[in-house]
Design a protein around this motif. Structure first.
Motif, PDB file in Angstrom:
ATOM      1  N   PHE A 149      -8.055  -4.578   9.481  1.00  0.00           N
ATOM      2  CA  PHE A 149      -7.828  -3.772   8.288  1.00  0.00           C
ATOM      3  C   PHE A 149      -6.729  -2.747   8.513  1.00  0.00           C
ATOM      4  O   PHE A 149      -6.607  -2.154   9.589  1.00  0.00           O
ATOM      5  CB  PHE A 149      -9.120  -3.036   7.904  1.00  0.00           C
ATOM      6  N   SER A 150      -5.940  -2.511   7.477  1.00  0.00           N
ATOM      7  CA  SER A 150      -4.914  -1.466   7.497  1.00  0.00           C
ATOM      8  C   SER A 150      -5.574  -0.098   7.638  1.00  0.00           C
ATOM      9  O   SER A 150      -6.602   0.177   7.018  1.00  0.00           O
ATOM     10  CB  SER A 150      -4.112  -1.525   6.195  1.00  0.00           C
ATOM     11  N   PRO A 151      -4.988   0.816   8.429  1.00  0.00           N
ATOM     12  CA  PRO A 151      -5.555   2.173   8.528  1.00  0.00           C
ATOM     13  C   PRO A 151      -5.608   2.900   7.188  1.00  0.00           C
ATOM     14  O   PRO A 151      -6.544   3.666   6.940  1.00  0.00           O
ATOM     15  CB  PRO A 151      -4.606   2.875   9.507  1.00  0.00           C
ATOM     16  N   LEU A 177     -19.474 -17.097   5.406  1.00  0.00           N
ATOM     17  CA  LEU A 177     -18.252 -16.809   6.152  1.00  0.00           C
ATOM     18  C   LEU A 177     -17.181 -16.231   5.229  1.00  0.00           C
ATOM     19  O   LEU A 177     -16.858 -16.815   4.186  1.00  0.00           O
ATOM     20  CB  LEU A 177     -17.730 -18.081   6.832  1.00  0.00           C
ATOM     21  N   THR A 178     -16.628 -15.083   5.609  1.00  0.00           N
ATOM     22  CA  THR A 178     -15.511 -14.460   4.903  1.00  0.00           C
ATOM     23  C   THR A 178     -14.563 -13.880   5.943  1.00  0.00           C
ATOM     24  O   THR A 178     -14.909 -13.781   7.125  1.00  0.00           O
ATOM     25  CB  THR A 178     -15.961 -13.335   3.948  1.00  0.00           C
ATOM     26  N   ILE A 179     -13.374 -13.468   5.508  1.00  0.00           N
ATOM     27  CA  ILE A 179     -12.395 -12.852   6.403  1.00  0.00           C
ATOM     28  C   ILE A 179     -11.677 -11.729   5.662  1.00  0.00           C
ATOM     29  O   ILE A 179     -11.061 -11.944   4.619  1.00  0.00           O
ATOM     30  CB  ILE A 179     -11.350 -13.877   6.909  1.00  0.00           C
ATOM     31  N   CYS A 180     -11.756 -10.521   6.160  1.00  0.00           N
ATOM     32  CA  CYS A 180     -10.939  -9.364   5.823  1.00  0.00           C
ATOM     33  C   CYS A 180     -10.751  -9.165   4.308  1.00  0.00           C
ATOM     34  O   CYS A 180     -11.672  -8.728   3.628  1.00  0.00           O
ATOM     35  CB  CYS A 180      -9.604  -9.441   6.559  1.00  0.00           C
ATOM     36  N   TYR A 181      -9.586  -9.478   3.762  1.00  0.00           N
ATOM     37  CA  TYR A 181      -9.258  -9.186   2.363  1.00  0.00           C
ATOM     38  C   TYR A 181     -10.238  -9.829   1.380  1.00  0.00           C
ATOM     39  O   TYR A 181     -10.378  -9.365   0.244  1.00  0.00           O
ATOM     40  CB  TYR A 181      -7.826  -9.630   2.081  1.00  0.00           C
ATOM     41  N   ASP A 182     -10.945 -10.876   1.809  1.00  0.00           N
ATOM     42  CA  ASP A 182     -12.011 -11.451   0.986  1.00  0.00           C
ATOM     43  C   ASP A 182     -13.009 -10.385   0.554  1.00  0.00           C
ATOM     44  O   ASP A 182     -13.692 -10.541  -0.471  1.00  0.00           O
ATOM     45  CB  ASP A 182     -12.780 -12.516   1.776  1.00  0.00           C
ATOM     46  N   LEU A 183     -13.113  -9.306   1.335  1.00  0.00           N
ATOM     47  CA  LEU A 183     -14.078  -8.248   1.079  1.00  0.00           C
ATOM     48  C   LEU A 183     -13.945  -7.656  -0.317  1.00  0.00           C
ATOM     49  O   LEU A 183     -14.908  -7.149  -0.887  1.00  0.00           O
ATOM     50  CB  LEU A 183     -13.890  -7.155   2.145  1.00  0.00           C
ATOM     51  N   ARG A 184     -12.752  -7.721  -0.896  1.00  0.00           N
ATOM     52  CA  ARG A 184     -12.501  -7.117  -2.206  1.00  0.00           C
ATOM     53  C   ARG A 184     -12.879  -8.030  -3.376  1.00  0.00           C
ATOM     54  O   ARG A 184     -12.636  -7.674  -4.532  1.00  0.00           O
ATOM     55  CB  ARG A 184     -11.026  -6.725  -2.313  1.00  0.00           C
ATOM     56  N   PHE A 185     -13.475  -9.172  -3.098  1.00  0.00           N
ATOM     57  CA  PHE A 185     -13.765 -10.149  -4.143  1.00  0.00           C
ATOM     58  C   PHE A 185     -15.267 -10.442  -4.160  1.00  0.00           C
ATOM     59  O   PHE A 185     -15.754 -11.369  -3.511  1.00  0.00           O
ATOM     60  CB  PHE A 185     -12.934 -11.416  -3.918  1.00  0.00           C
ATOM     61  N   VAL A 234       0.838  -1.197   0.000  1.00  0.00           N
ATOM     62  CA  VAL A 234       0.000   0.000   0.000  1.00  0.00           C
ATOM     63  C   VAL A 234       0.873   1.247   0.000  1.00  0.00           C
ATOM     64  O   VAL A 234       0.668   2.192  -0.757  1.00  0.00           O
ATOM     65  CB  VAL A 234      -0.944   0.002   1.221  1.00  0.00           C
ATOM     66  N   THR A 235       1.870   1.251   0.900  1.00  0.00           N
ATOM     67  CA  THR A 235       2.904   2.278   0.964  1.00  0.00           C
ATOM     68  C   THR A 235       4.188   1.556   1.352  1.00  0.00           C
ATOM     69  O   THR A 235       4.154   0.379   1.739  1.00  0.00           O
ATOM     70  CB  THR A 235       2.583   3.353   2.026  1.00  0.00           C
ATOM     71  N   PRO A 236       5.351   2.224   1.286  1.00  0.00           N
ATOM     72  CA  PRO A 236       6.579   1.562   1.732  1.00  0.00           C
ATOM     73  C   PRO A 236       6.502   1.079   3.181  1.00  0.00           C
ATOM     74  O   PRO A 236       7.138   0.087   3.541  1.00  0.00           O
ATOM     75  CB  PRO A 236       7.636   2.654   1.561  1.00  0.00           C
ATOM     76  N   THR A 289      -0.788  -1.634  13.454  1.00  0.00           N
ATOM     77  CA  THR A 289      -1.900  -0.741  13.750  1.00  0.00           C
ATOM     78  C   THR A 289      -3.066  -1.105  12.846  1.00  0.00           C
ATOM     79  O   THR A 289      -2.872  -1.404  11.661  1.00  0.00           O
ATOM     80  CB  THR A 289      -1.507   0.732  13.516  1.00  0.00           C
ATOM     81  N   THR A 290      -4.281  -1.094  13.396  1.00  0.00           N
ATOM     82  CA  THR A 290      -5.453  -1.450  12.609  1.00  0.00           C
ATOM     83  C   THR A 290      -6.521  -0.360  12.695  1.00  0.00           C
ATOM     84  O   THR A 290      -6.506   0.484  13.579  1.00  0.00           O
ATOM     85  CB  THR A 290      -6.043  -2.795  13.049  1.00  0.00           C
ATOM     86  N   TYR A 291      -7.472  -0.429  11.760  1.00  0.00           N
ATOM     87  CA  TYR A 291      -8.366   0.681  11.461  1.00  0.00           C
ATOM     88  C   TYR A 291      -9.563   0.809  12.396  1.00  0.00           C
ATOM     89  O   TYR A 291     -10.079   1.902  12.627  1.00  0.00           O
ATOM     90  CB  TYR A 291      -8.862   0.532  10.017  1.00  0.00           C
ATOM     91  N   GLY A 292     -10.068  -0.310  12.931  1.00  0.00           N
ATOM     92  CA  GLY A 292     -11.284  -0.248  13.736  1.00  0.00           C
ATOM     93  C   GLY A 292     -12.524  -0.095  12.884  1.00  0.00           C
ATOM     94  O   GLY A 292     -12.639  -0.667  11.806  1.00  0.00           O
TER      95      GLY A 292
END
Length: 276
Positions: free
Chosen positions: A181-183, A152-160, A122-124, A223-226
């Protein structure tokens, strides 16, 4: 059914996280919840594969999983452990990112291994190679409960979206989307993606999330987004937990699913097409 989404800041100590989860589950039950959901990697947030090898267990030997099965039975609730990191018997020693649905008698009703691995830059500073430590699953799962069918899904699955559409067409009325999730990507995409998955499928989407700065002894800072989110089948956000730890409640009504699908029956309008 009253559902309770736990928003937590897991450390890299499974025993500390277990104590926290048991306390929050008891609080949710006292407030009337019959279905409690936790985020992704509820048992251990760590960027150190060596540390994970030391503290994680195979499913059959996992003391936290066994304790939480007992907790669900003690309270007579349905419990979605959004995911646990668990050891596998694979030769490459990669873990599974595995969701567990536990019934009110403490039995494991369903398991789901995360299919899509978060391999991104996402960034360096925000670079992840989930597949280095976790092996992807290959099977989509719908679990039947008295209050609705759960996809049932988990996190990055959200983009599919294809996965979510397949779950809905297989009968899912409620999509479970636990996350860490990443902030950066959270601020850009979290709300829009969750609303889109609800709108496309006419499902409730329940997304319990990790939040804040995680205490890790080895391997750097995470760190995560909440913003644990509840999205209705018509797409409106019913609740946003912000960034503090705590519990979010929602009363699920299956008629809202049926109503959304009557108004826009897109799940029945698939057509074959050529190309591109």
């Amino acid at each position: 059914m009253r559902a309770a989404l736990l928003q937590i800041t897991s450390s890299d100590s499974p025993s500390e996280n277990l104590e926290m989860l048991q306390g929050m589950i008891a609080e949710a039950v006292a407030d009337g919840a019959g279905f409690v959901l936790t985020p992704e990697v509820s048992n251990c947030v760590s960027l150190s594969r060596a540390h994970q090898q030391e503290v994680l267990h195979h499913e059959e030997d996992d003391p936290s999983l066994a304790a939480l099965r007992d907790t669900a039975a003690q309270h007579g609730i349905w419990l979605s452990l959004g995911s646990f990191g668990v050891k596998t018997h694979d030769a490459d020693r990669r873990f599974a990112n595995r969701q567990f649905l536990i019934s009110p008698d403490g039995e494991i009703k369903a398991r789901y291994d995360k299919i899509h691995m978060f391999d991104v830059e996402v960034t360096p500073e925000e670079t992840f190679r989930e597949s280095d430590g976790y092996r992807p699953g290959s099977k989509a799962v719908v679990a039947q409960t008295p209050f609705g069918a759960l996809g049932l899904t988990i996190c990055y699955d959200l983009r599919f979206p294809r996965l979510h559409r397949a779950l809905a067409k297989a009968g899912a009325e409620i999509l479970i989307a636990p996350a860490a999730f990443s902030p950066v990507t959270g601020a850009a995409h979290w709300h829009a993606l969750l609303q889109a998955r609800a709108i496309e499928t006419g499902c409730y989407v329940l997304a319990a999330a990790q939040t804040g700065r995680h205490k890790t002894r080895r391997g750097g800072v995470r760190t995560t987004y909440g913003h644990s989110l509840v999205v209705a089948p018509w797409g409106e956000i019913l609740s946003d937990a912000g960034t503090d730890t705590g519990i979010t409640y929602v009363d699920l009504d299956r008629e809202k699913v049926a109503e959304a699908r009557r108004r826009v029956p897109s799940l029945t309008h698939d057509r074959e097409f050529d190309g591109p």
